[in-house]
Each structure stands twice: as C-alpha cells, then as structure tokens.
Design an enzyme around this catalytic site. Sequence first.
Site, mmCIF file in Angstrom:
data_model
loop_
_atom_site.group_PDB
_atom_site.id
_atom_site.type_symbol
_atom_site.label_atom_id
_atom_site.label_comp_id
_atom_site.label_asym_id
_atom_site.label_seq_id
_atom_site.Cartn_x
_atom_site.Cartn_y
_atom_site.Cartn_z
ATOM 1 N N ASP A 24 66.891 -40.527 32.053
ATOM 2 C CA ASP A 24 66.389 -39.403 32.836
ATOM 3 C C ASP A 24 67.542 -38.690 33.537
ATOM 4 O O ASP A 24 68.348 -39.327 34.225
ATOM 5 C CB ASP A 24 65.359 -39.895 33.863
ATOM 6 C CG ASP A 24 64.294 -38.851 34.121
ATOM 7 O OD1 ASP A 24 64.625 -37.814 34.735
ATOM 8 O OD2 ASP A 24 63.140 -39.071 33.707
ATOM 9 N N SER A 77 61.473 -33.162 33.901
ATOM 10 C CA SER A 77 60.915 -34.329 33.209
ATOM 11 C C SER A 77 59.562 -34.052 32.584
ATOM 12 O O SER A 77 59.218 -34.627 31.555
ATOM 13 C CB SER A 77 60.755 -35.487 34.189
ATOM 14 O OG SER A 77 61.996 -35.979 34.571
ATOM 15 N N ASP A 167 64.794 -29.395 43.986
ATOM 16 C CA ASP A 167 64.927 -28.527 42.813
ATOM 17 C C ASP A 167 65.753 -27.293 43.163
ATOM 18 O O ASP A 167 66.037 -26.455 42.303
ATOM 19 C CB ASP A 167 63.542 -28.090 42.304
ATOM 20 C CG ASP A 167 62.698 -29.291 41.885
ATOM 21 O OD1 ASP A 167 63.278 -30.265 41.372
ATOM 22 O OD2 ASP A 167 61.474 -29.257 42.099
ATOM 23 N N ARG A 282 52.725 -28.076 38.272
ATOM 24 C CA ARG A 282 53.060 -29.368 37.667
ATOM 25 C C ARG A 282 52.188 -30.475 38.234
ATOM 26 O O ARG A 282 51.911 -30.514 39.438
ATOM 27 C CB ARG A 282 54.539 -29.675 37.886
ATOM 28 C CG ARG A 282 54.928 -31.062 37.418
ATOM 29 C CD ARG A 282 56.391 -31.202 37.154
ATOM 30 N NE ARG A 282 56.835 -32.572 37.359
ATOM 31 C CZ ARG A 282 58.054 -33.005 37.144
ATOM 32 N NH1 ARG A 282 58.974 -32.166 36.689
ATOM 33 N NH2 ARG A 282 58.381 -34.253 37.375
ATOM 34 N N LYS A 357 58.941 -43.306 37.533
ATOM 35 C CA LYS A 357 59.049 -42.609 36.250
ATOM 36 C C LYS A 357 58.040 -43.126 35.223
ATOM 37 O O LYS A 357 58.088 -42.728 34.052
ATOM 38 C CB LYS A 357 60.472 -42.767 35.674
ATOM 39 C CG LYS A 357 61.560 -42.057 36.464
ATOM 40 C CD LYS A 357 61.525 -40.547 36.279
ATOM 41 C CE LYS A 357 62.637 -39.862 37.059
ATOM 42 N NZ LYS A 357 62.546 -38.390 36.991
ATOM 43 N N ASP A 426 68.809 -39.528 37.200
ATOM 44 C CA ASP A 426 67.991 -38.468 37.791
ATOM 45 C C ASP A 426 67.651 -38.750 39.248
ATOM 46 O O ASP A 426 67.882 -37.920 40.126
ATOM 47 C CB ASP A 426 66.694 -38.286 37.001
ATOM 48 C CG ASP A 426 65.886 -37.134 37.562
ATOM 49 O OD1 ASP A 426 66.358 -35.992 37.445
ATOM 50 O OD2 ASP A 426 64.820 -37.386 38.140
ATOM 51 N N HIS A 430 69.225 -36.696 42.367
ATOM 52 C CA HIS A 430 68.447 -35.833 43.268
ATOM 53 C C HIS A 430 68.767 -36.071 44.748
ATOM 54 O O HIS A 430 68.425 -35.238 45.585
ATOM 55 C CB HIS A 430 66.946 -36.078 43.079
ATOM 56 C CG HIS A 430 66.354 -35.364 41.911
ATOM 57 N ND1 HIS A 430 66.439 -33.999 41.758
ATOM 58 C CD2 HIS A 430 65.642 -35.813 40.845
ATOM 59 C CE1 HIS A 430 65.799 -33.651 40.649
ATOM 60 N NE2 HIS A 430 65.310 -34.730 40.074
ATOM 61 N N ASP A 467 65.975 -36.441 28.979
ATOM 62 C CA ASP A 467 64.932 -35.413 29.106
ATOM 63 C C ASP A 467 65.457 -34.094 29.665
ATOM 64 O O ASP A 467 64.822 -33.060 29.503
ATOM 65 C CB ASP A 467 63.754 -35.937 29.942
ATOM 66 C CG ASP A 467 64.163 -36.327 31.357
ATOM 67 O OD1 ASP A 467 65.370 -36.558 31.610
ATOM 68 O OD2 ASP A 467 63.273 -36.421 32.222
ATOM 69 N N HIS A 468 66.589 -34.136 30.345
ATOM 70 C CA HIS A 468 67.199 -32.928 30.926
ATOM 71 C C HIS A 468 68.465 -33.367 31.620
ATOM 72 O O HIS A 468 68.699 -34.561 31.791
ATOM 73 C CB HIS A 468 66.262 -32.240 31.924
ATOM 74 C CG HIS A 468 65.793 -33.166 33.010
ATOM 75 N ND1 HIS A 468 66.612 -33.579 34.033
ATOM 76 C CD2 HIS A 468 64.617 -33.800 33.203
ATOM 77 C CE1 HIS A 468 65.947 -34.415 34.806
ATOM 78 N NE2 HIS A 468 64.733 -34.577 34.325
ATOM 79 N N HIS A 497 68.212 -30.440 38.774
ATOM 80 C CA HIS A 497 68.527 -30.545 37.347
ATOM 81 C C HIS A 497 69.463 -29.409 36.949
ATOM 82 O O HIS A 497 69.811 -28.561 37.776
ATOM 83 C CB HIS A 497 67.242 -30.445 36.521
ATOM 84 C CG HIS A 497 66.251 -31.518 36.839
ATOM 85 N ND1 HIS A 497 64.944 -31.462 36.430
ATOM 86 C CD2 HIS A 497 66.378 -32.666 37.535
ATOM 87 C CE1 HIS A 497 64.308 -32.542 36.852
ATOM 88 N NE2 HIS A 497 65.149 -33.292 37.534
#
Length: 555
Positions: A24, A77, A167, A282, A357, A426, A430, A467-468, A497
């Site tokens: 991730d 994700s 984000d 989301r 996750k 991930d 963050h 995933d990113h 991300h």
Amino acid sequence: GFSWKLNDHPKLPKGKIIAVVVLDGWGEANPNQYNCIHVAETPAMDSLKKGAPEKWRLVKAHGKAVGLPTDDDMGNSEVGHNALGAGRIFAQGAKLVDLALASGKIYEGEGFKYIKESFETGTLHLIGLLSDGGVHSRLDQLQLLLKGASEHGAKRIRVHVLTDGRDVLDGTSIGFVETLENDLAKLREKGVDAQIASGGGRMQVTMDRYENDWDVVKRGWDAQVLGEAPHKFKSAVEAVKKLREAPNANDQYLPPFVIVDDNGKPVGPIVDGDAVVTFNFRADRMVMLAKALEYEDFDKFDRVRFPKIRYSGMLQYDGELKLPSHYLVSPPEIDRTSGEYLVHNGVRTFACSETVKFGHVTFFWNGNRSGYFKQEMEEYVEIPSDFGITFNVEPKMKALEIAEKARDAILSRKFDQVRVNLPNSDMVGHTGDIEATIVACKAADDAVKMILDTIEQVGGIYVVTADHGNAEDMVKRNKKGEPLLDKNGNIQILTSHTLQPVPVAIGGPGLAPGVRFREDVPDGGLANVAATVMNLHGFEAPADYESTLIEVVDN
Ligand code: 3PG
Ligand code: CO
C-alpha cells in the site's frame, strides 16, 4: 446467457499457488532523500526490480487510469483496489458525483427527493471531509450541493466538518473552513440560515474504518447529533485556529468541537425531523457512521438519542448491505470482479491484512461488497491493528504477522490464491514522519521476502504490486519538481498519496517458461493486473477486461 465459466488459457497451466502482494502506498520515483523507499533497505523489492526486465514493469495508478475525473487526481486505495480486483476501469464516485451535480440530476434522484421532504420543517445537515483532496470528498462538490440544496428548498443548513491534513497538506484546513464560511455567509444573505455546527480532525472524529475504533465515530456522534464536545467555539475558523495552537496539533487529529451561540447553546444538533447527508463519496470511512445513522438496532456505542431523520449518503457505500438505503448518486456498478469469477472457476482464495487495510483486499477488491462470494472457497483473515496510536509510533505495524499468515496459508496448500495488503508505506507515510516511514518501508520489504521465500518453497508464482504511490515522495514540490519550503524555511511534508506509477513484478518457480510482460501495453494501469492474474491461474480473462500484461513466448 451469462456464464461464470472462464476459458482455459491456451498455454498456461492451472493449479499453481499464486501470492498476490499489494504494497500500500509504494510508488516509483526518483531516488532522493525524500524517497523513503529508496532510502530504506529494501533488498527484496530491489531484487525484483533489478531482476529480469521482462518480469518487472510500472503501471499507472492515478487519474483516468483508475476512473478518477482527471489525471491531476492522485491514486488512492479505493480506486486502486477496485481496479486491481475488477479488471476494468469504472467511473468512480468522484466522477459520478461531478456528473450528477453538473447535470442537476442529483436533485431529481430518489435520495434527494427523500431528504427534501424534511426541508420545510427540519434542518439539512451535511457531514463530511472538508478538503480538495478528491479521495473521500471534494470541497467544490460540497459548495455545489449547498447551493443546489438551498435552491431546492433547504432553509436551514448545518455543516459538520472533518478537517483533513492527510490527503492535503497539514495546515490547509483553516483555508478550507474560511472558504466554507464565506459560502455560508452568502447563503445567509439570501435568507438561508446556514452555519457550521461542529467539527474535528478526520482521524479523531467520525472517519474510522473497518470497525477499528468505534470511539472515533462516537466522538463525532456526540458533537454532530448531541451537540456535545470538549471544545466549544463561536466560529469554526476560531476553533481550527485555536485547536491548532496545541503542541504537535495537526489537522488530521484535531479534537471534536461544537459551535455554540451567544448563550452557549450548540447551533446545530441533529434532531427528529431533520435531514442528513454524508457528503463523502468514498465508502470505507463513512460506513460506520452510516450504520449509526441508519440502524435501529445498534450496539457499538450508546447513541443516547437516535433521532428520527431522513438520511442519504452521497453514494450507497456498501452494495451487499445496501447501506445506506437512500443515496444521492448511484455508486459505480462494479460487477463481475476477478475474485467472483475465480471462485466460480475453482480458485480457492485467501485474503489477509490488518484491520486498517482489511477491507482493501476484500471489500474494495470485490467491488465494494462485504462478505464472501462462496464461503467454502474463501477465507478472509483480519489481523487486529494496533489500537489508538498513530502508526509512526509502530511503523512495522502487523507486516510480519500478515506475512506469517500468508506463509501458513500457502504452506497449507488449501488455497490457490493468497492475497495480502501490506499497509506500512501508506499508513506511516500519511503521518508525514519521514524517519518512521523509512522503517515502515523496510518492514514491508521484510514481509515481501517471507512471502517470496514461501512461494519458492512450494513452486508457486508471485505477483507483487502496489495500489498507489505515497512513501516514495514525502515532500510537496513545485511544478519544476523542487521541494517547497514554508515561510520558516522548512520543507513542506507531503502526507498524501502521489501521482506516481507503481511496480508490478511477476516470478517464482511456478511461472511457466516464456512468460514475460508484453511490450504493447505501455500505458497499462492497475486494471490490467486482474487479467494477468487470471492468466497465471490458467484462465483467459473475460473479453471486456482490460488486457493482460503478459504473453507467453515459445523458447
Ligand atoms: C485514508 O483514508 O487514510 C486516506 O485518505 C487515503 O488512504 P488510502 O486510499 O491509502 O486508504
Ligand atoms: Co493512503
């Protein structure tokens, strides 16, 4: 008619055990000091990259390649795992909401008509993430919805904001709140009684996921519904500014607050007869609140009061649970996912991650559906995440435990596909803690090594991807790609991300000779991985799937 039966692959055998590993937040970027993956010791991933060039490549993991509105949208994700699992590119929530707002169709749908019935006598509450991150929500969508709702009869509106900093850059929440306040002031000039009623940081208030910590949702409930919070302010701008003065304060983790009037009374608790919209598109971090707002029977925390409201989600968040039952915009119909096909074709599947996750490799992978397709063919294991901490404190997270579960599942020979998500790069990325993110990347790499070693042992195949991007670039950059400094000369840490591509590596002793990446899919993205994995299980992918990344050459 329709059949789940997949055609046999003309060249590739069935029956190989395949490990599908999703790192991730693991993108590919220039090597420099802000690239934690580069700085960390990552011998397993390095060896894949330095191995056979026809077995390692990059794929797109952002923007239109994963169904987002534009190529300026970073990956995430939800859309990443959706694409990996579904093998096709679906217009995602962000895009569907844009379209519904632009055409005005949002106001003609069942969900809006439903909440509208409360406008005459009740208040319209809007709850969601306040930023332009575009991962869970977008400020411009909220602005349009506010305007549209008031034009369609909402007379009293209360907004319950969740500040971001995850984000988007930390510290930006003040600006977002100011922008919203301006909009609400304009509405007031037009005679709409519109105000911010409560708030708090997204990681402290409301936006928990996968039932990791119901207290987060309770803190939100207390502020939003009951009008109770440890901090009370006259305005939201003042609230965010004041709360950010605390040492180490951060937009993500601001405590809950309520806005009170001159008499100290909360300006907008949710009461009988009101309408509520959760404006995130989301799902993962809205499902828990949706349950609290919608379920008559509910025992996760004491709601104290369960107001009789009309509630709509921006989208329906869970297709299996049909939750919530009312929504403003229909979600993408992510059907016929690779997971569902494969269980119908005899592929026994194991999926595992830790709590934070877990739904990524199950719920998102399966097209936003909770639960099994065929229980006797599948096992999903959730390893409890560390509780109540920010993950820079424990950057190794449960990577080792996840790898051990994968190892045991592979060695049990009860499964044909063993799928994991390794969260470290991930979740620690963050937090914006660069030192901890380096430790996190190494921990993920150690887990990859254990899984690859096990695949070696059983003669299986591995597919390692991500995933990113996230940990490969931890600094905000200008258009030229240079790190941006704040007014004190410090670099601006990038907690979010990225737009970077991610690796896909295949290999293992079970990989048939002659399998290699094709050269004619240069723009391949995450959605191309599903057909690739189906091929490695010995099947042709359905005709409408994005093309496979591999070919088999005779040698
Ligand atoms: C989060 O929800 O934690 C972030 O907004 C996005 O992270 P994810 O897409 O990796 O889950
Ligand atoms: Co993330």
